[in-house]
Design a protein around this motif. Structure first.
Motif, short mmCIF file in Angstrom:
data_model
loop_
_atom_site.label_atom_id
_atom_site.label_comp_id
_atom_site.label_asym_id
_atom_site.label_seq_id
_atom_site.Cartn_x
_atom_site.Cartn_y
_atom_site.Cartn_z
N ARG A 150 125.97 53.17 115.00
CA ARG A 150 127.22 54.60 114.73
C ARG A 150 126.95 54.85 116.44
N LEU A 151 128.41 55.73 116.52
CA LEU A 151 127.92 56.11 118.19
C LEU A 151 128.31 57.61 118.30
N TYR A 152 127.38 57.83 119.23
CA TYR A 152 128.12 59.50 119.41
C TYR A 152 128.56 59.56 120.91
N ARG A 153 129.48 60.10 120.45
CA ARG A 153 129.96 60.17 122.45
C ARG A 153 129.37 59.25 123.58
N GLY A 154 129.66 57.65 123.01
CA GLY A 154 129.51 56.59 123.64
C GLY A 154 128.50 55.97 123.34
N ARG A 155 127.43 57.03 123.04
CA ARG A 155 125.89 56.05 122.85
C ARG A 155 125.60 55.64 121.81
N PRO A 156 124.77 54.56 121.93
CA PRO A 156 124.60 53.94 120.56
C PRO A 156 123.24 54.38 119.35
N GLY A 157 123.19 54.70 118.17
CA GLY A 157 122.17 54.95 117.72
C GLY A 157 122.42 54.89 115.96
N TYR A 158 121.63 56.03 115.45
CA TYR A 158 121.70 55.55 113.78
C TYR A 158 122.33 56.93 113.32
N TRP B 79 121.84 61.91 112.81
CA TRP B 79 122.47 61.41 113.86
C TRP B 79 121.35 60.86 114.71
N LEU B 80 120.99 59.77 115.40
CA LEU B 80 119.00 59.83 116.18
C LEU B 80 119.38 58.69 117.06
N PRO B 81 119.81 58.44 118.27
CA PRO B 81 119.41 57.50 119.45
C PRO B 81 118.47 57.06 119.29
N SER B 82 119.30 55.52 119.45
CA SER B 82 118.17 54.46 120.16
C SER B 82 117.55 54.25 120.63
N GLN B 83 116.44 53.92 120.62
CA GLN B 83 115.57 53.75 121.89
C GLN B 83 114.78 51.77 122.28
N ALA B 84 115.25 52.25 123.63
CA ALA B 84 115.49 50.85 123.97
C ALA B 84 113.81 49.85 123.78
N ALA C 90 113.05 49.19 120.71
CA ALA C 90 112.21 49.80 119.38
C ALA C 90 112.73 50.84 118.02
N PRO C 91 112.14 50.18 117.42
CA PRO C 91 112.23 50.16 116.20
C PRO C 91 112.88 51.95 115.98
N PRO C 92 113.80 52.48 115.36
CA PRO C 92 114.17 53.77 115.13
C PRO C 92 112.92 54.34 113.98
N GLU C 93 112.75 55.31 114.28
CA GLU C 93 111.61 55.85 113.65
C GLU C 93 112.04 57.31 113.92
N HIS C 94 111.48 58.41 112.18
CA HIS C 94 111.84 59.44 112.86
C HIS C 94 110.67 60.64 111.33
N ALA C 95 110.34 61.55 112.18
CA ALA C 95 109.37 61.63 110.86
C ALA C 95 110.31 62.79 109.26
N VAL C 96 110.05 62.53 108.75
CA VAL C 96 110.22 63.54 107.17
C VAL C 96 109.81 64.53 106.90
N PRO C 97 110.46 65.90 106.81
CA PRO C 97 110.02 66.98 106.55
C PRO C 97 109.55 66.50 105.69
N GLU D 295 122.70 71.53 109.29
CA GLU D 295 122.67 73.14 109.20
C GLU D 295 121.47 72.61 110.44
N ALA D 296 121.44 73.29 111.33
CA ALA D 296 120.16 72.94 112.80
C ALA D 296 118.28 73.06 112.24
N ALA D 297 118.40 72.15 111.32
CA ALA D 297 116.82 72.34 110.73
C ALA D 297 115.75 70.93 112.18
N ASP D 298 116.02 69.88 112.78
CA ASP D 298 115.93 69.23 112.58
C ASP D 298 116.44 69.00 114.62
N GLU D 299 115.88 69.58 115.42
CA GLU D 299 116.56 69.60 117.04
C GLU D 299 116.63 67.98 117.82
N ALA D 300 115.87 67.11 117.05
CA ALA D 300 115.79 65.48 117.35
C ALA D 300 116.59 64.87 116.40
N LEU D 301 117.83 65.69 115.68
CA LEU D 301 118.45 64.95 114.85
C LEU D 301 120.50 65.54 114.87
#
Length: 236
Positions: A87-95, A116-121, A123-130, A184-190
């Motif tokens: 999933r691309l966002y402004r040309g960047r790959p992610g999830y 949308w979460l940017p991909s890391q080189a 590294a598998p995707p991982e993000h904390a869930v509230p 909603e701006a609930a998570d600055e990482a997403l």
């Protein structure tokens, strides 16, 4: 020189008819898609100033919620979080990060597109869930845009696509018949800068015009070549 009667081999008529029929069929399909996008745009405009509807604990009909602002209270099922790749966002790959939310005081769940979460080189995707009961606000949408997926769909946490009936069967969770596109701006990482759902309206119209033009061109070329095939020299 003068033109003789319209003469053509049977197979050229068949080819022209097939191309013409395909062009008309594909043009109609694209015109239908444009009509769907236009209807969505009209519904969005009508719902823009309306208050959010609250998702209750019982089963609901999709048509009562689609394209409307919606609020759902419940708790995320963190262990079933999915990451939709490529999933691309402004040309960047992610999830896209998708997590089931168990609706408060209900056995039912609704799938939340959290962002949308940017991909890391390397590294598998991982993000904390509230954790805990939360109020989720967004828009009810029928599906997530599909990406090309060669071979069989992956059943893992990282996959290309997700469809409600398939995931409901896979997970065993009773699901509401739509996704919530969280806004909603609930998570600055997403990132929650979602694509506009009416953005493809003009593109569908353009594609429809191209297919109709192809159908007309097939007829014109067939007629021109048939006359040329029927040409014969003047007889003195």
């Amino acid at each position: 020189m003068r033109l003789g009667p319209l003469v053509f081999p049977w197979w050229s008529a068949l080819v022209a008819a097939l191309i013409c029929a395909a062009g008309i069929a594909l043009g109609n399909w694209q015109a239908g898609r444009a009509a769907e996008k236009r209807a969505i745009a009209e519904r969005l405009a009508g719902y823009e100033r309306a208050p959010a509807v609250l998702l209750g604990p019982g089963p609901v009909a999709a048509d009562d919620y689609l394209w409307r602002k919606i609020e759902a209270r419940g708790e995320f099922d963190a262990k079933r979080t999915l990451y939709l790749g490529n999933r691309l966002y402004r040309g960047r790959p992610g999830y896209y990060v998708v997590t089931p939310l168990r609706v408060e005081n209900s056995p039912r769940y609704v799938l939340v597109l959290r962002g949308w979460l940017p991909s890391q080189a390397n590294a598998p995707p991982e993000h904390a869930v509230p954790q805990g009961i939360r109020a989720i606000r967004g828009m009810a949408v029928p599906a997530v845009a599909r990406m090309y997926e060669p071979g069989s769909p992956s059943p893992g946490r990282v996959r290309q696509n997700i469809e409600l009936p398939g995931f409901e069967q896979e997970s065993g969770l009773p699901l509401q018949p739509f996704f919530i596109e969280q806004r909603e701006a609930a998570d600055e990482a997403l990132v929650q800068d979602w694509p506009a759902h009416d953005a493809l309206l003009d593109k569908h119209r353009m594609y429809a015009g191209q297919w109709y033009s192809l159908a007309a061109l097939a007829v014109v070329i067939f007629v021109v070549l048939s006359y040329r095939h029927g040409r014969r020299p003047d007889v003195a």
